[in-house]
Design a protein around this motif. Structure first.
Motif, PDB file in Angstrom:
ATOM      1  N   GLY A  19     -27.754 -26.707 -32.295  1.00 55.05           N
ATOM      2  CA  GLY A  19     -27.563 -25.974 -33.615  1.00 55.05           C
ATOM      3  C   GLY A  19     -26.790 -25.047 -34.000  1.00 55.05           C
ATOM      4  O   GLY A  19     -25.489 -25.228 -33.419  1.00 55.05           O
ATOM      5  N   THR A  20     -27.199 -23.729 -34.116  1.00 55.94           N
ATOM      6  CA  THR A  20     -26.085 -22.609 -34.432  1.00 55.94           C
ATOM      7  C   THR A  20     -25.664 -22.067 -33.085  1.00 55.94           C
ATOM      8  O   THR A  20     -24.828 -21.103 -33.012  1.00 55.94           O
ATOM      9  N   LEU A  21     -26.272 -22.195 -31.842  1.00 58.75           N
ATOM     10  CA  LEU A  21     -25.623 -21.865 -30.505  1.00 58.75           C
ATOM     11  C   LEU A  21     -25.106 -22.762 -29.810  1.00 58.75           C
ATOM     12  O   LEU A  21     -25.854 -23.669 -29.187  1.00 58.75           O
ATOM     13  N   GLY A  22     -23.606 -22.438 -29.885  1.00 56.42           N
ATOM     14  CA  GLY A  22     -23.007 -23.727 -29.082  1.00 56.42           C
ATOM     15  C   GLY A  22     -22.940 -23.070 -27.617  1.00 56.42           C
ATOM     16  O   GLY A  22     -23.205 -22.082 -27.168  1.00 56.42           O
TER      17      GLY A  22
ATOM     18  N   THR B  83     -31.484 -15.835 -30.645  1.00 53.23           N
ATOM     19  CA  THR B  83     -31.632 -17.383 -30.344  1.00 53.23           C
ATOM     20  C   THR B  83     -32.156 -17.814 -29.139  1.00 53.23           C
ATOM     21  O   THR B  83     -32.946 -18.567 -28.577  1.00 53.23           O
ATOM     22  N   LEU B  84     -31.127 -17.304 -28.015  1.00 59.55           N
ATOM     23  CA  LEU B  84     -31.214 -17.935 -26.750  1.00 59.55           C
ATOM     24  C   LEU B  84     -32.594 -17.253 -26.014  1.00 59.55           C
ATOM     25  O   LEU B  84     -33.122 -17.818 -25.362  1.00 59.55           O
ATOM     26  N   LEU B  85     -32.730 -16.109 -26.479  1.00 65.42           N
ATOM     27  CA  LEU B  85     -34.033 -15.258 -25.836  1.00 65.42           C
ATOM     28  C   LEU B  85     -35.220 -16.244 -26.153  1.00 65.42           C
ATOM     29  O   LEU B  85     -36.154 -16.600 -25.319  1.00 65.42           O
ATOM     30  N   ARG B  86     -35.476 -16.561 -27.359  1.00 62.43           N
ATOM     31  CA  ARG B  86     -36.719 -17.328 -27.505  1.00 62.43           C
ATOM     32  C   ARG B  86     -36.678 -18.868 -27.233  1.00 62.43           C
ATOM     33  O   ARG B  86     -37.541 -19.245 -26.615  1.00 62.43           O
TER      34      ARG B  86
END
Length: 466
Positions: free
Chosen positions: A403-406, A379-382
């Motif tokens: 979203g799903t990445l806090g 998620t972080l990479l994109r």
């Protein structure tokens, strides 16, 4: 390094009715071939033959009567290089011309869809017929002299050394070059275990070498990092065994010496170079050498130099990317490649007939790294794809934490991407800044577009101070 033994009973060289000329390794027709001297003689006259064509001749004559596949010839003549079939054809044509081949007098037969066969009867000297094959010959590494020196110093002190770096950066080639260049340090030889080909041989390799003064190369360890780390530790516990690993991430072992392999040297963005100065930079030197091998029409000239520099910079000086690009020069031209950088992941693929699994495409190499990430890392990479240049951890948190990445997950995900060589960490006084390679950012942006998050991330980046 797997060694295949060739003895007098299994050799494919045909007997010849006359004796081999004194000192020659092979004789066929009116020719005598001296591989070690890089010499082909017809009668009493040396034959002018380019280096690559000469190597093709040696590879074919040594297996006279057999069909030698396209991939085998490329591996023999251009080890650790990406060369397409058009490059092979160019040098095969030069070889046939030098031999004076005609329709009624063929030396090399093309076997459609399979390869080439040397069809003239060949006699081999007794010394050649008793020689053992020493495995694939290692080609010249470009721009890695300092890396080899660092590696030699590290392995003089440590029992475990790991070469880390981005995928396609030449880690495996460096490890094999070290093994070939320091064979005397390891009298019981070298064994290579490639984790990209499976995990089965690894344990047997450790056990077979435990009491030997040998070098064990564990290649592509990121494919099975916990197992590779356990085996490296077990191997280093043996009294005389040295372990050299290659991986996108370090093994994480006590006493492990890590060498992070940088990309090849590139010109600065505003550098004004002539062709001679450009060739002193290893990324450009590699691209030019491989492009010349693939295309009879390519030459580095003042008019082609800007496109070559643009292309090499866009490919981050990564050897695999440069070689894949060089393989497309004959079809697209260097100017055509430089003009299509937005499509570079799709363009840089090899023909299926010549491609090994690790060199199939730039996108396949990036896919392999992406599969090793956990979901926060992916998620972080994109979401980092829209950052231009370097950025801080705080900026990454402001843009990417939703979203799903806090917010709390961003810092460990950043560290994971840097450890996996998908992100470059540049340490400055009092802070660390991060940067994606151009090739990785293009890959990540495609992932971002597919996720449906691109518009939201673009708005957040526009508002961020990074």
């Amino acid at each position: 390094m797997h060694i295949d033994t060739v003895n007098a009973q299994s050799t494919t060289v045909h007997p010849h009715p006359r004796a081999t000329p004194a000192g020659a390794d092979y004789a066929f027709g009116d020719f005598a071939l001296y591989p070690a001297r890089k010499l082909l003689v017809r009668g009493e006259t040396p034959v002018v033959l380019g280096g690559r064509a000469f190597d093709l001749l040696v590879a074919l004559v040594a297996r006279a009567g057999e069909v030698v596949g396209h991939h085998e010839l490329v591996a023999a003549v251009w080890p650790h290089a990406v060369v397409e079939e058009n490059g092979l054809r160019v040098h095969m044509s030069a070889l046939r011309k030098a031999l004076g081949e005609g329709p009624a007098d063929q030396y090399v037969l093309t076997v459609p869809g399979r390869g080439y066969r040397f069809v003239k009867p060949v006699s081999a000297s007794l010394a050649v017929s008793r020689t053992q094959a020493q495995g694939p010959r290692l080609g010249r590494l470009i721009g890695r002299e300092a890396a080899l020196e660092w590696l030699a110093r590290g392995l003089a002190q440590a029992r475990i050394a790991t070469v880390t770096g981005a995928g396609g950066g030449g880690k495996s080639a460096l490890a094999l070059a070290y093994a070939a260049g320091h064979a005397r340090r390891y009298p019981d030889g070298c064994r290579v275990v490639d984790f990209s080909a499976g995990q089965g041989p690894a344990l047997a390799a450790i056990d077979s070498l435990r009491e030997r003064q040998a070098l064990l190369v564990l290649d592509n360890c990121e494919q099975a990092l916990p197992l590779a780390a356990a085996l490296a530790q077990r191997g280093a516990a043996a009294s005389r065994l040295t372990v050299l690993a290659t991986s996108r991430a370090p093994l994480g072992l006590h006493g492990e010496w890590e060498y992070r392999l940088p990309p090849l040297d590139l010109p600065a963005a505003d550098a004004a170079l002539d062709c001679r100065q450009a060739l002193a930079l290893s990324a450009i030197a590699l691209f030019v050498e491989r492009a010349e091998a693939n295309s009879s029409r390519f030459a580095l000239t003042p008019s082609s130099l800007p496109s070559v520099v643009k292309l090499c910079r866009a490919l981050d000086g990564l050897p695999l990317a440069l070689e894949l690009a060089a393989a497309r020069v004959e079809a697209l031209g260097v100017e055509g490649l430089a003009a299509r950088l937005d499509d570079i992941l799709l363009l840089l693929t090899r023909s299926r007939r010549l491609a090994g699994p690790r060199h199939a495409s730039l996108e396949a190499m990036l896919d392999a790294g992406h599969r090793l990430l956990d979901e926060p890392g992916r998620t972080l990479l994109r979401r980092l794809a829209l950052f231009e240049g370097t950025f801080s951890r705080a900026a990454a948190e402001r843009v990417c934490a939703f979203g799903t990445l806090g917010p709390a997950a961003v810092a460990p995900a950043l560290a994971g991407l840097a450890s996996a060589s998908l992100l470059t960490a540049e340490r400055e006084p009092g802070t660390t800044r991060y940067r994606l390679l151009h090739t990785t950012r293009r890959y990540a942006r495609a992932r971002l577009a597919a996720s449906g998050e691109e518009a939201l991330v673009a708005r957040r980046v526009a508002q961020a101070d990074y």
